[in-house]
Design a protein around this motif. Structure first.
Motif, mmCIF file in Angstrom:
data_model
loop_
_atom_site.group_PDB
_atom_site.id
_atom_site.type_symbol
_atom_site.label_atom_id
_atom_site.label_comp_id
_atom_site.label_asym_id
_atom_site.label_seq_id
_atom_site.Cartn_x
_atom_site.Cartn_y
_atom_site.Cartn_z
ATOM 1 N N CYS B 36 25.076 20.287 -39.039
ATOM 2 C CA CYS B 36 24.577 19.104 -39.092
ATOM 3 C C CYS B 36 23.562 18.764 -37.936
ATOM 4 N N GLN B 37 22.588 18.300 -38.241
ATOM 5 C CA GLN B 37 21.615 18.032 -37.412
ATOM 6 C C GLN B 37 21.908 16.609 -36.680
ATOM 7 N N LEU B 38 21.779 16.541 -35.261
ATOM 8 C CA LEU B 38 22.105 15.296 -34.676
ATOM 9 C C LEU B 38 20.607 14.889 -34.085
ATOM 10 N N PRO B 39 20.580 13.675 -34.059
ATOM 11 C CA PRO B 39 19.264 12.934 -33.525
ATOM 12 C C PRO B 39 19.462 13.139 -32.300
ATOM 13 N N THR B 40 18.114 13.424 -31.508
ATOM 14 C CA THR B 40 17.801 13.415 -30.098
ATOM 15 C C THR B 40 18.205 12.427 -29.704
ATOM 16 N N PRO B 41 19.183 12.614 -28.591
ATOM 17 C CA PRO B 41 19.982 11.386 -27.875
ATOM 18 C C PRO B 41 18.630 10.657 -27.022
ATOM 19 N N ALA B 42 18.780 9.417 -26.963
ATOM 20 C CA ALA B 42 17.985 8.727 -26.216
ATOM 21 C C ALA B 42 18.210 8.858 -24.751
ATOM 22 N N ALA B 43 17.406 8.992 -23.843
ATOM 23 C CA ALA B 43 17.616 9.344 -22.282
ATOM 24 C C ALA B 43 18.156 8.063 -21.851
ATOM 25 N N LEU B 44 19.257 8.119 -20.958
ATOM 26 C CA LEU B 44 19.526 6.958 -20.414
ATOM 27 C C LEU B 44 19.270 7.057 -18.960
ATOM 28 N N ARG B 45 18.365 6.427 -18.354
ATOM 29 C CA ARG B 45 18.274 6.446 -17.016
ATOM 30 C C ARG B 45 19.003 5.510 -16.150
ATOM 31 N N LEU B 46 19.710 5.896 -15.390
ATOM 32 C CA LEU B 46 20.107 4.759 -14.430
ATOM 33 C C LEU B 46 19.638 4.818 -12.959
ATOM 34 N N PRO B 47 18.990 3.523 -12.686
ATOM 35 C CA PRO B 47 18.403 3.649 -11.493
ATOM 36 C C PRO B 47 19.311 4.131 -10.155
ATOM 37 N N ILE B 48 18.916 5.077 -9.418
ATOM 38 C CA ILE B 48 19.444 5.365 -8.160
ATOM 39 C C ILE B 48 19.165 5.059 -6.914
ATOM 40 N N GLY B 49 17.840 4.037 -6.783
ATOM 41 C CA GLY B 49 17.392 3.648 -5.576
ATOM 42 C C GLY B 49 16.223 2.653 -5.925
ATOM 43 N N VAL B 50 15.741 1.850 -5.021
ATOM 44 C CA VAL B 50 14.550 0.831 -5.132
ATOM 45 C C VAL B 50 13.152 1.274 -4.837
ATOM 46 N N SER B 51 12.321 1.405 -5.804
ATOM 47 C CA SER B 51 10.903 1.903 -5.343
ATOM 48 C C SER B 51 10.405 1.223 -4.300
ATOM 49 N N ARG B 52 9.325 1.819 -3.375
ATOM 50 C CA ARG B 52 8.749 0.909 -2.432
ATOM 51 C C ARG B 52 7.724 -0.189 -2.938
ATOM 52 N N PRO B 53 7.633 -1.190 -2.303
ATOM 53 C CA PRO B 53 6.742 -2.226 -2.950
ATOM 54 C C PRO B 53 5.340 -1.564 -2.641
ATOM 55 N N THR B 54 4.494 -2.390 -3.555
ATOM 56 C CA THR B 54 2.999 -2.101 -3.119
ATOM 57 C C THR B 54 2.539 -2.820 -1.943
ATOM 58 N N ALA B 55 1.730 -2.510 -1.169
ATOM 59 C CA ALA B 55 1.589 -2.830 0.090
ATOM 60 C C ALA B 55 0.034 -3.675 -0.004
ATOM 61 N N THR B 56 -0.172 -4.766 0.167
ATOM 62 C CA THR B 56 -1.434 -5.252 0.128
ATOM 63 C C THR B 56 -1.981 -5.815 1.390
ATOM 64 N N THR B 57 -3.118 -5.162 1.816
ATOM 65 C CA THR B 57 -3.549 -5.576 3.408
ATOM 66 C C THR B 57 -4.605 -6.463 3.074
ATOM 67 N N VAL B 58 -4.058 -7.453 3.860
ATOM 68 C CA VAL B 58 -5.185 -8.701 4.055
ATOM 69 C C VAL B 58 -6.096 -8.352 5.444
ATOM 70 N N PRO B 59 -7.392 -7.919 5.057
ATOM 71 C CA PRO B 59 -8.146 -7.637 6.473
ATOM 72 C C PRO B 59 -8.254 -8.940 7.286
ATOM 73 N N LEU B 60 -8.265 -8.513 8.479
ATOM 74 C CA LEU B 60 -8.485 -9.777 9.196
ATOM 75 C C LEU B 60 -10.117 -9.842 9.477
ATOM 76 N N LEU B 61 -10.269 -11.038 10.147
ATOM 77 C CA LEU B 61 -11.928 -11.198 10.317
ATOM 78 C C LEU B 61 -12.052 -10.763 11.464
ATOM 79 N N GLU B 62 -12.143 -9.305 11.701
ATOM 80 C CA GLU B 62 -12.605 -8.599 12.966
ATOM 81 C C GLU B 62 -13.911 -8.068 12.851
ATOM 82 N N ALA B 63 -14.372 -7.456 11.604
ATOM 83 C CA ALA B 63 -15.657 -6.759 11.672
ATOM 84 C C ALA B 63 -16.569 -7.948 11.661
ATOM 85 N N ARG B 64 -17.681 -7.895 12.681
ATOM 86 C CA ARG B 64 -18.525 -8.745 12.933
ATOM 87 C C ARG B 64 -19.785 -8.635 11.832
ATOM 88 N N PRO B 65 -20.079 -9.749 11.354
ATOM 89 C CA PRO B 65 -21.284 -9.457 10.447
ATOM 90 C C PRO B 65 -22.572 -8.973 10.839
#
Lengths: 178, 591
Positions: B36-65
């Protein structure tokens, strides 16, 4: 002290005056312009910045300090450091640009249309009147107010103190077109 | 929990094999086993940790025009940095401000900006102009005073001329072109931008220009180039004279001399510049041969007869900028960058009005008969000439008939003069002064005899310069002289006779622009009151027919200057001249 801030690389010109202002362009950003004229209003030097754009995030992060930082340090401080000719004083028509004073040794004053005493705040320094205009020196320069006034009385014989700002704006508008 | 590799206890006894994707079971009967052929079981992934948040850098107004730097120290107001010689194009002048000048308070006075010419493309050069003080401030700080306060539009004219190397000031007559040119060249000399200036004008206007220069630029030394060749050579060579003044004939005569002396001018100003509209003329060639940095042309009539006029003018101002292949619209667009033209109705709202009267005069019976005979004989002669008839033949007849309209050659009668005399009675009684223009000096002489009781005096090209100056002085200052009789040739240009309130065109000139010039001797800045212009037209004569043609020409100048399409008729063509007598031109004349 007034007129005593020339460094060794700067050129001493008798009776030069600086005019500092900004132009906010919706499409480009904030331009700064710095015009140095002689006693007859003729241009000696002109310096203008590339436009500075401020993001929304920067606006939030800088909060109430944004204008002072942008006008005073970023634009005003940068421009005032550029002059080759040392003016007797620098005038601006925008109050935030007064915050350039900590970044320069040049005396700095605000030019406004004269207003009645009742309109001035109780703690505001009234400055002094010249014709239809009021000149308010930066707090650092108030001790030299008499000297500043004498300098400007010579200039206003030929130049309306608001007029050079029009020239700066015209030049910056021209820069945006070309 | 069962896994493919480790079956659950109990299940092992029934399951023959166990792999990840199939189960093999033991069977009985036909099949020894079932897969009897069995269907491929769907992968069941359980999170084991929290991924790092994307870092958004807001440049300060330091560079002189970045900062651009422009230095102007030591440069004159009229001299942009590294300005290349000649051939600029012209930006539109600044618009007049509403407020009038108030010299007392810089904050209140009018500000006239010197706009950078359009062909100045380098940013530093454009900034140079934009960062200058307003013209009023420059004039004041230069200690340049005026004998009279210029009008705001005259400041605009100066702001137009000063930065330009190629300019046509085409203001309507009477708006002060010479004053604007003098004030502008004065600024250039004061700023050091010009050290050698040549003003060229018609011979009859040399003394007028000398007076105007003394009036508006009293500090400038002016040398009038005149006299015999030896004297002229000395005058041309004067090194310390900033302004030289010469008439067109002198410039033509001394063309080789000027070249031999190696003279070069920072600025050449041509007054009544319509004189060089014919590019092949010696006058045009001579002024174009002058070595010069700036070329200014002053004319109230940049387009007199045809579009070619302005092309000829530009051969001096900006060689090659216009050409014959351009349509009137293209000419207008190209010239607009170089031409400033204002009309009185636009800039002098409060100027006294000009009242035009076309008076139609019936010839006297004797005049009519003389006229009829002359016309019939003339037309018959022209018809008899057939293909041999030329424009010259027609002109001769026109002139003959016009003279009869003035005076009956047989009896000396003149219906026009009768009318003129009657009108002058009233004018003279009121103490007003009148100008009377005619095409012919001989006519002026006959008028003078008849109008002597009004103190009529003549002014024409046959008189010496001294005599003409004396004539103008007497007419202006002596109340006994109420009538000035002028020829179109000598009196139509350059004279300031604004104290006259009546102008009579005793006969008509071929060109409406010349008539306008004549009229504007009186109707100009300083006019004390309304100027009444009376044009005499003899009824049912050649004068009426010419008038019809002139009316169709009158709009041509405006057409080019306003970049509109031209009217059908742009001048007196050969066809039109022959048509005055209902004749067809011979083929070669029409060509």
């Amino acid at each position: 002290m007034v007129g005593a801030m020339a460094n060794s690389t700067q050129q001493q010109v008798d009776q030069a005056y600086g005019f500092l202002t900004t132009v906010d362009s919706p499409s480009h950003g904030l331009f700064g312009g710095y015009l140095i004229v002689d006693l007859e209003g003729r241009p000696l030097e002109f310096h203008c910045t590339a436009p500075v754009r401020v993001s929304r995030a920067q606006q939030i992060l800088y909060g109430a300090t944004l204008h002072g930082h942008l006008h005073g340090r970023q634009i005003g401080g940068t421009l005032l450091a550029e002059g080759g000719v040392v003016p007797r004083l620098v005038l601006t028509d925008q109050e935030p640009l007064l915050q350039a004073r900590p970044h320069t040794q040049l005396p700095l004053a605000l030019v406004t249309a004269s207003q009645g005493a009742e309109q001035a705040g109780p703690t505001a320094h009234a400055g002094f009147s010249l014709g239809s205009l009021t000149v308010v020196p930066h707090a650092t320069d108030r001790a030299d107010e008499t000297v500043l006034r004498e300098h400007l009385e010579g200039l206003i014989q030929a130049v309306d103190l608001n007029e050079p700002f029009e020239r700066i704006r015209a030049a910056i508008e021209e820069a945006q077109r070309h | 929990m069962a896994t493919p590799d480790t079956p659950a206890p109990g299940a092992v006894q029934r399951v023959q094999s166990w792999r990840a994707t199939e189960v093999v079971l033991p069977t009985t009967g036909i099949l020894s086993r079932m897969v009897c052929q069995l269907p491929t079981p769907a992968a069941l992934r359980l999170p084991i940790g929290v991924s790092r948040p994307t870092a958004t850098t807001v440049p300060l107004l330091e560079a002189r025009p970045a900062v651009e730097r422009f230095l102007f120290s030591g440069q004159a107001a009229a001299a942009p940095p590294s300005r290349p010689p000649v051939r600029p194009r012209i930006a539109a002048p600044s618009l007049p401000a509403e407020a009038s000048a108030d010299a007392a308070d810089p904050a209140l006075r009018r500000r006239t900006r010197i706009a950078p010419p359009r062909d100045v493309v380098k940013r530093s050069e454009r900034f140079f102009f934009l960062l200058q003080p307003d013209l009023e401030t420059i004039l004041e700080t230069s200690r340049l005073e005026f004998p009279r306060q210029p009008f705001p539009f005259q400041f605009d004219g100066m702001a137009f001329l000063v930065p330009r190397h190629a300019a046509v000031l085409a203001d309507e007559m009477g708006l002060g072109k010479s004053m604007q040119a003098i004030s502008s060249l004065r600024l250039l000399i004061r700023s050091g931008e010009a050290r050698r200036v040549l003003v060229v004008c018609p011979k009859g206007l040399v003394s007028n220009w000398a007076r105007e220069l003394a009036d508006w630029a009293p500090e400038l030394v002016v040398a009038v180039i005149e006299g015999d060749q030896r004297r002229r050579q000395w005058q041309w060579s004067l090194p310390e004279v900033p302004v030289k003044l010469a008439n067109y004939e002198v410039v033509v005569r001394d063309r080789d001399l000027v070249a031999e002396l190696g003279l070069e001018f920072d600025l050449v100003v041509l007054d009544e510049a319509q004189r060089i509209k014919n590019r092949d003329s010696q006058t045009s060639q001579s002024v174009r041969a002058l070595r010069r940095g700036r070329s200014w042309a002053l004319t109230g009539t940049p387009v007199e007869n045809s579009a070619d006029d302005i092309v000829g003018l530009f051969e001096f101002v900006a060689p090659g900028h216009l050409n014959d292949r351009m349509s009137p619209r293209e000419l207008g667009a190209a010239a607009a960058d170089h031409v400033l033209r204002r009309t009185k109705d636009k800039v002098l709202k409060d100027m006294p009005p000009r009242l035009n009267r076309d008076e139609r005069i019936e010839l006297t019976a004797e005049q009519r008969e003389t006229y009829r005979r002359a016309e019939e004989e003339g037309v018959l002669r022209l018809a008899g000439l057939g293909q041999q008839a030329t424009i010259q033949h027609v002109f001769e007849l026109v002139l003959r008939l016009k003279q009869i309209c003035n005076f009956d050659t047989a009896t000396g009668e003149s219906a026009k003069l009768d009318r003129l005399e009657a009108e002058l009675e009233e004018i003279h009684a009121s103490g007003k002064k009148s100008l009377v223009f005619s095409q012919w000096v001989a006519t002026l002489g006959r008028l003078r005899e008849r109008l002597s009781r009004f103190g009529a005096i003549e002014y024409h090209g046959g008189m010496s310069t001294i005599a003409r100056d004396d004539c103008l002085r007497r007419f202006k200052n002596d109340s006994q002289h109420g009538v000035l009789l002028l020829s179109y040739g000598a009196g139509a240009v350059g004279l300031n006779l604004q104290f006259s309130q009546y102008v009579f065109l005793f006969d008509r000139w071929w060109n409406p622009a010349v008539e306008d010039q004549a009229i504007n001797r009186a109707h100009r800045i300083g006019a004390a009151g309304a100027v009444t212009v009376t044009r005499y037209l003899s009824v049912d004569t050649i004068e009426e027919r010419i008038d019809e043609v002139l009316r169709s020409k009158r709009d041509l100048s405006d057409t080019i200057l306003s970049q509109a399409e031209p009217p059908a008729a742009s001048g007196l063509t050969a066809e039109e001249i022959f048509a005055l007598f209902r004749l067809s031109p011979p083929r070669r004349a029409a060509a």
